[in-house]
Scaffold this active site. Sequence first.
Site, short mmCIF file in Angstrom:
data_model
loop_
_atom_site.label_atom_id
_atom_site.label_comp_id
_atom_site.label_asym_id
_atom_site.label_seq_id
_atom_site.Cartn_x
_atom_site.Cartn_y
_atom_site.Cartn_z
CB CYS A 141 24.64 -9.44 39.15
SG CYS A 141 23.31 -8.47 38.44
CB CYS A 164 23.93 -7.86 35.37
SG CYS A 164 23.18 -9.08 36.47
#
Length: 304
Positions: A205, A123
């Site tokens: 993400c 992420c």
Amino acid sequence: MANYEFSPVSEDRPCCRLSRTVQICLGVGLLILITLIVSLLFIFLWPRSLLVWKGKPTTNHFPEIFLGRCLVYTQILRPEMRDQDCKKILSTFKRAFVSKNPCNITREDYEPLVKLVTQTIPCNTSLFWSKSKDLAHQYTRVQGKMFTLEDTLLGYIADNLTWCGDPSTSDMNYDSCPQWNENCPNNSVSMFWDVISKKFAEAACGVVQVMLNGSLPEPFYKNSIFGSVEVYNLDPSKVHKLQAWVMHSLEAGSSNSCSGSSINELKLIMDKRNITFACQDNHRPVRFVQCVQNPEHPSCRATI
Ligand code: 2NF
């Protein structure tokens, strides 16, 4: 006596009759064999007419470059991926488009490939780009922790390569391939980038970045792959924020594209998709990369 005189002839006759039969058999057999060989030569050696396109052909030495890049990536650059089977990746990749009309490639054709090669991108490390390829890649190379699509295995392997097949052969077409704007939108190269760009966006993400080109009238171009594929495949339940870095060329001086209508269009799409949007002109760390190439430029002296 008479018997004696005729006996050599009567002994020869069965022998000659037999040999004539054998000769006929051999003759017919030979004829069949020759016909067979000629037909096989015709089938395999007759120059087949490949479809003719306006674009560059499959890159020379494509399989070798593919395997070489795959091995460099999995064995040297990202040894955590050393268990990937590059030969299998190549054969699965080729199966998506060989022996097919290169204008009729579907997303499903590349599905086995994207299922085979799975890669987790941490992420907050995805960097999208549009019309800013070189700068985005220079930046991720120096920065070291962020990933553009071309910093993932499949993007790394395919970057700057061309490939296509042909219905008449199981080889790749080394004569010509469709140009991506040759009234052939579903071609083998475009479909590949479409599929892997979509996967890359779906997997992103946290806070994700996009580098846009502020020297263009429309830094956000809705028909680009970023504007038409990646933006719509970010998952709002995983992506907290899209942060745009609008980079201007050093020559452009100070400009403010973030407040322009093109970026506002991107903001509206993000608002609708419930993803927070932020924009920054000339993100400093990327500016430093531009300045490495032109350290004497007045705007470099000013920013450092
Ligand atoms: O070649 C690549 N590395 C590539 C190709 C297409 C898409 C990479 N992508 C991914 C990247 F990861 C970026 O996040 O999509 C994003 C960039 O695509 P974009 O269309 O937003 O940006 P452009 O600078 O306009 O195009 C990028 C490259 O793709 C080619 C174009 O020639 C340029 O080299 N390209 C543009 N449209 C198509 C298309 N329909 C295309 N190549 C094939 N089919």
